[in-house]
Scaffold this motif. Structure first.
Motif, mmCIF file in Angstrom:
data_model
loop_
_atom_site.group_PDB
_atom_site.id
_atom_site.type_symbol
_atom_site.label_atom_id
_atom_site.label_comp_id
_atom_site.label_asym_id
_atom_site.label_seq_id
_atom_site.Cartn_x
_atom_site.Cartn_y
_atom_site.Cartn_z
ATOM 1 N N LEU A 118 41.422 38.214 51.275
ATOM 2 C CA LEU A 118 40.725 39.002 50.262
ATOM 3 C C LEU A 118 40.336 38.161 49.048
ATOM 4 C CD1 LEU A 118 39.911 41.938 49.429
ATOM 5 C CD2 LEU A 118 42.189 42.137 48.451
ATOM 6 N N ILE A 119 41.235 37.279 48.617
ATOM 7 C CA ILE A 119 40.972 36.542 47.373
ATOM 8 C C ILE A 119 40.370 35.155 47.573
ATOM 9 C CG2 ILE A 119 42.748 37.804 46.113
ATOM 10 C CD1 ILE A 119 44.490 35.233 46.264
ATOM 11 N N THR A 120 40.432 34.605 48.777
ATOM 12 C CA THR A 120 39.916 33.254 49.016
ATOM 13 C C THR A 120 38.456 33.070 48.612
ATOM 14 O OG1 THR A 120 41.569 32.698 50.675
ATOM 15 C CG2 THR A 120 39.483 31.519 50.821
ATOM 16 N N PRO A 121 37.576 34.054 48.848
ATOM 17 C CA PRO A 121 36.178 33.855 48.424
ATOM 18 C C PRO A 121 35.993 33.773 46.904
ATOM 19 C CG PRO A 121 36.333 35.639 50.032
ATOM 20 C CD PRO A 121 37.725 35.285 49.630
ATOM 21 N N LEU A 122 36.993 34.182 46.150
ATOM 22 C CA LEU A 122 36.888 34.170 44.691
ATOM 23 C C LEU A 122 37.274 32.807 44.133
ATOM 24 C CD1 LEU A 122 38.754 37.532 43.937
ATOM 25 C CD2 LEU A 122 36.279 37.188 44.173
ATOM 26 N N ALA A 123 36.611 32.417 43.058
ATOM 27 C CA ALA A 123 37.003 31.189 42.350
ATOM 28 C C ALA A 123 38.419 31.386 41.818
ATOM 29 C CB ALA A 123 36.031 30.929 41.201
ATOM 30 N N ILE A 124 39.162 30.299 41.663
ATOM 31 C CA ILE A 124 40.550 30.379 41.204
ATOM 32 C C ILE A 124 40.645 31.106 39.860
ATOM 33 C CG2 ILE A 124 40.622 28.111 40.081
ATOM 34 C CD1 ILE A 124 43.481 29.648 42.126
ATOM 35 N N THR A 125 39.661 30.922 38.996
ATOM 36 C CA THR A 125 39.683 31.619 37.701
ATOM 37 C C THR A 125 39.575 33.129 37.910
ATOM 38 O OG1 THR A 125 37.297 31.263 37.447
ATOM 39 C CG2 THR A 125 38.758 29.688 36.354
ATOM 40 N N LYS A 126 38.762 33.556 38.888
ATOM 41 C CA LYS A 126 38.624 34.989 39.190
ATOM 42 C C LYS A 126 39.902 35.526 39.838
ATOM 43 C CE LYS A 126 34.630 36.170 37.649
ATOM 44 N NZ LYS A 126 34.555 37.123 36.533
ATOM 45 N N GLN A 127 40.552 34.717 40.664
ATOM 46 C CA GLN A 127 41.815 35.129 41.274
ATOM 47 C C GLN A 127 42.864 35.388 40.189
ATOM 48 O OE1 GLN A 127 43.107 32.307 44.295
ATOM 49 N NE2 GLN A 127 41.061 32.248 45.200
ATOM 50 N N LYS A 128 42.946 34.476 39.237
ATOM 51 C CA LYS A 128 43.911 34.622 38.136
ATOM 52 C C LYS A 128 43.555 35.821 37.255
ATOM 53 C CE LYS A 128 45.358 29.815 38.004
ATOM 54 N NZ LYS A 128 45.414 28.570 37.233
ATOM 55 N N GLU A 129 42.272 36.024 37.034
ATOM 56 C CA GLU A 129 41.816 37.166 36.241
ATOM 57 C C GLU A 129 42.169 38.480 36.940
ATOM 58 O OE1 GLU A 129 37.569 38.999 34.649
ATOM 59 O OE2 GLU A 129 37.655 36.886 35.203
ATOM 60 N N LEU A 130 41.972 38.519 38.248
ATOM 61 C CA LEU A 130 42.310 39.699 39.033
ATOM 62 C C LEU A 130 43.795 40.030 38.896
ATOM 63 C CD1 LEU A 130 41.511 41.844 41.189
ATOM 64 C CD2 LEU A 130 42.052 40.103 42.912
ATOM 65 N N MET A 132 45.839 39.099 36.529
ATOM 66 C CA MET A 132 46.102 39.493 35.150
ATOM 67 C C MET A 132 45.768 40.974 34.933
ATOM 68 S SD MET A 132 44.323 38.162 31.630
ATOM 69 C CE MET A 132 42.828 39.041 32.046
ATOM 70 N N HIS A 133 44.627 41.403 35.472
ATOM 71 C CA HIS A 133 44.233 42.812 35.326
ATOM 72 C C HIS A 133 45.182 43.735 36.090
ATOM 73 C CE1 HIS A 133 40.722 42.078 32.941
ATOM 74 N NE2 HIS A 133 40.148 41.329 33.871
ATOM 75 N N MET A 134 45.623 43.307 37.252
ATOM 76 C CA MET A 134 46.579 44.109 38.025
ATOM 77 C C MET A 134 47.896 44.261 37.271
ATOM 78 S SD MET A 134 45.993 42.700 41.866
ATOM 79 C CE MET A 134 44.800 43.458 42.944
ATOM 80 N N GLU A 136 48.243 44.082 34.069
ATOM 81 C CA GLU A 136 47.958 44.933 32.920
ATOM 82 C C GLU A 136 47.954 46.413 33.327
ATOM 83 O OE1 GLU A 136 44.566 45.431 29.449
ATOM 84 O OE2 GLU A 136 44.659 43.569 30.574
ATOM 85 N N ILE A 137 47.377 46.712 34.474
ATOM 86 C CA ILE A 137 47.375 48.091 34.976
ATOM 87 C C ILE A 137 48.806 48.572 35.144
ATOM 88 C CG2 ILE A 137 46.891 49.532 37.002
ATOM 89 C CD1 ILE A 137 44.285 47.834 37.325
ATOM 90 N N MET A 138 49.655 47.750 35.760
ATOM 91 C CA MET A 138 51.055 48.141 35.971
ATOM 92 C C MET A 138 51.766 48.361 34.636
ATOM 93 S SD MET A 138 52.365 46.004 39.332
ATOM 94 C CE MET A 138 52.207 44.407 38.577
ATOM 95 N N GLN A 139 51.510 47.491 33.664
ATOM 96 C CA GLN A 139 52.146 47.646 32.340
ATOM 97 C C GLN A 139 51.687 48.931 31.660
ATOM 98 O OE1 GLN A 139 51.069 43.995 30.410
ATOM 99 N NE2 GLN A 139 52.673 42.816 31.410
ATOM 100 N N ILE A 140 50.399 49.220 31.727
ATOM 101 C CA ILE A 140 49.877 50.428 31.089
ATOM 102 C C ILE A 140 50.475 51.671 31.743
ATOM 103 C CG2 ILE A 140 47.801 51.843 30.801
ATOM 104 C CD1 ILE A 140 46.239 49.166 30.417
ATOM 105 N N LEU A 141 50.476 51.702 33.061
ATOM 106 C CA LEU A 141 50.984 52.877 33.766
ATOM 107 C C LEU A 141 52.499 53.018 33.665
ATOM 108 C CD1 LEU A 141 48.649 52.965 36.891
ATOM 109 C CD2 LEU A 141 48.535 54.362 34.827
#
Length: 145
Positions: A118-130, A132-134, A136-141
Protein backbone atom coordinates in the motif's frame (compact mmCIF):
# COMPACT_ATOMS: atom_id res chain seq x y z
CA UNK A 1 -26.20 21.03 12.18
CA UNK A 2 -25.59 20.95 8.43
CA UNK A 3 -21.81 21.17 9.01
CA UNK A 4 -21.94 18.27 11.50
CA UNK A 5 -23.89 16.12 9.04
CA UNK A 6 -21.22 16.79 6.41
CA UNK A 7 -18.46 15.88 8.89
CA UNK A 8 -20.20 12.61 9.73
CA UNK A 9 -20.66 11.80 6.05
CA UNK A 10 -16.98 12.54 5.35
CA UNK A 11 -15.80 10.32 8.22
CA UNK A 12 -18.05 7.49 7.09
CA UNK A 13 -16.80 7.92 3.50
CA UNK A 14 -13.22 7.56 4.73
CA UNK A 15 -14.18 4.48 6.77
CA UNK A 16 -15.77 2.86 3.70
CA UNK A 17 -12.72 3.74 1.57
CA UNK A 18 -10.24 2.33 4.08
CA UNK A 19 -12.14 -0.87 4.87
CA UNK A 20 -12.45 -1.56 1.13
CA UNK A 21 -8.80 -0.65 0.51
CA UNK A 22 -7.44 -3.16 3.00
CA UNK A 23 -10.08 -5.82 2.39
CA UNK A 24 -11.77 -5.83 5.78
CA UNK A 25 -15.12 -6.71 4.24
CA UNK A 26 -13.85 -10.01 2.89
CA UNK A 27 -15.06 -13.01 4.86
CA UNK A 28 -11.47 -14.14 5.21
CA UNK A 29 -8.69 -11.76 6.07
CA UNK A 30 -5.58 -11.64 3.88
CA UNK A 31 -6.57 -14.69 1.82
CA UNK A 32 -6.57 -16.81 4.97
CA UNK A 33 -9.16 -19.00 6.64
CA UNK A 34 -9.64 -16.41 9.39
CA UNK A 35 -11.94 -13.44 9.84
CA UNK A 36 -10.76 -10.08 11.11
CA UNK A 37 -12.16 -10.87 14.58
CA UNK A 38 -10.34 -14.20 14.68
CA UNK A 39 -7.07 -12.66 13.55
CA UNK A 40 -7.39 -9.92 16.14
CA UNK A 41 -8.01 -12.45 18.92
CA UNK A 42 -4.93 -14.39 17.81
CA UNK A 43 -2.99 -11.10 18.00
CA UNK A 44 -4.24 -10.42 21.54
CA UNK A 45 -3.30 -13.92 22.68
CA UNK A 46 0.13 -13.55 21.07
CA UNK A 47 0.86 -10.15 22.61
CA UNK A 48 -0.70 -11.06 25.94
CA UNK A 49 1.37 -14.26 26.16
CA UNK A 50 -1.02 -15.69 28.74
CA UNK A 51 -4.34 -13.91 28.72
CA UNK A 52 -7.83 -14.79 29.89
CA UNK A 53 -10.94 -14.79 27.72
CA UNK A 54 -12.43 -12.02 29.86
CA UNK A 55 -9.35 -9.86 29.21
CA UNK A 56 -9.82 -10.35 25.46
CA UNK A 57 -13.50 -9.42 25.74
CA UNK A 58 -12.59 -6.29 27.68
CA UNK A 59 -9.67 -5.24 25.46
CA UNK A 60 -11.57 -5.67 22.20
CA UNK A 61 -15.02 -4.68 23.48
CA UNK A 62 -16.43 -7.81 21.84
CA UNK A 63 -19.43 -9.92 22.76
CA UNK A 64 -18.49 -12.58 25.32
CA UNK A 65 -20.40 -15.32 23.47
CA UNK A 66 -18.73 -14.46 20.15
CA UNK A 67 -15.27 -14.56 21.72
CA UNK A 68 -16.15 -17.85 23.40
CA UNK A 69 -17.18 -19.42 20.07
CA UNK A 70 -13.96 -18.27 18.42
CA UNK A 71 -11.86 -19.62 21.29
CA UNK A 72 -13.66 -22.97 21.09
CA UNK A 73 -12.86 -23.09 17.37
CA UNK A 74 -9.21 -22.25 18.10
CA UNK A 75 -9.04 -24.96 20.75
CA UNK A 76 -10.62 -27.53 18.39
CA UNK A 77 -8.15 -26.53 15.65
CA UNK A 78 -5.21 -26.82 18.04
CA UNK A 79 -4.28 -23.13 17.87
CA UNK A 80 -4.42 -22.42 21.60
CA UNK A 81 -3.70 -24.08 24.90
CA UNK A 82 -5.43 -23.42 28.19
CA UNK A 83 -3.94 -23.45 31.65
CA UNK A 84 -5.83 -22.85 34.88
CA UNK A 85 -4.90 -19.64 36.66
CA UNK A 86 -3.02 -20.53 39.85
CA UNK A 87 -5.23 -18.51 42.22
CA UNK A 88 -8.61 -19.08 40.53
CA UNK A 89 -9.35 -22.42 38.85
CA UNK A 90 -12.39 -20.88 37.11
CA UNK A 91 -10.07 -18.71 35.01
CA UNK A 92 -8.08 -20.22 32.14
CA UNK A 93 -5.06 -18.51 30.73
CA UNK A 94 -4.73 -18.82 26.97
CA UNK A 95 -1.54 -19.16 24.96
CA UNK A 96 -0.83 -19.94 21.32
CA UNK A 97 0.29 -23.47 20.54
CA UNK A 98 3.07 -24.10 18.02
CA UNK A 99 0.38 -24.35 15.33
CA UNK A 100 -1.22 -21.15 16.61
CA UNK A 101 2.13 -19.35 16.51
CA UNK A 102 2.62 -20.45 12.92
CA UNK A 103 -0.85 -19.19 11.93
CA UNK A 104 -0.26 -15.91 13.78
CA UNK A 105 3.13 -15.30 12.14
CA UNK A 106 1.69 -16.10 8.70
CA UNK A 107 -1.18 -13.62 9.21
CA UNK A 108 1.15 -11.01 10.70
CA UNK A 109 3.55 -11.25 7.76
CA UNK A 110 0.67 -11.07 5.27
CA UNK A 111 -0.58 -7.93 7.03
CA UNK A 112 2.89 -6.37 6.93
CA UNK A 113 3.16 -7.22 3.23
CA UNK A 114 -0.25 -5.66 2.58
CA UNK A 115 0.77 -2.38 4.23
CA UNK A 116 4.12 -2.45 2.43
CA UNK A 117 2.33 -2.85 -0.91
CA UNK A 118 0.00 0.00 0.00
CA UNK A 119 2.71 2.50 0.93
CA UNK A 120 5.56 1.51 -1.43
CA UNK A 121 4.28 3.69 -4.31
CA UNK A 122 4.46 6.72 -2.01
CA UNK A 123 7.60 8.79 -1.55
CA UNK A 124 9.20 8.26 1.87
CA UNK A 125 8.14 11.78 2.89
CA UNK A 126 4.50 10.89 2.06
CA UNK A 127 4.81 7.61 3.99
CA UNK A 128 6.01 9.51 7.06
CA UNK A 129 3.28 12.11 6.61
CA UNK A 130 0.66 9.37 6.39
CA UNK A 131 1.86 7.79 9.64
CA UNK A 132 1.96 11.19 11.34
CA UNK A 133 -1.66 11.83 10.35
CA UNK A 134 -2.71 8.37 11.52
CA UNK A 135 -1.05 8.97 14.89
CA UNK A 136 -2.77 12.34 15.11
CA UNK A 137 -6.16 10.73 14.41
CA UNK A 138 -5.56 8.21 17.21
CA UNK A 139 -4.53 10.99 19.62
CA UNK A 140 -7.58 13.10 18.78
CA UNK A 141 -10.00 10.19 19.13
CA UNK A 142 -8.33 9.11 22.38
CA UNK A 143 -8.92 12.62 23.74
CA UNK A 144 -5.25 13.55 23.93
CA UNK A 145 -5.56 16.77 21.95
Amino acid sequence: MKDKTKLIQDIREFNRFYTRLIGLLDGHLLDSNYSLAEARILYEIYTGRQISASQIVSTLSMDKGYVSRILKKFEKDGLISKENFSTDARVSLLALSEKGLKVFHTLNQASNNQVDTLITPLAITKQKELVMHMQEIMQILNGQQ
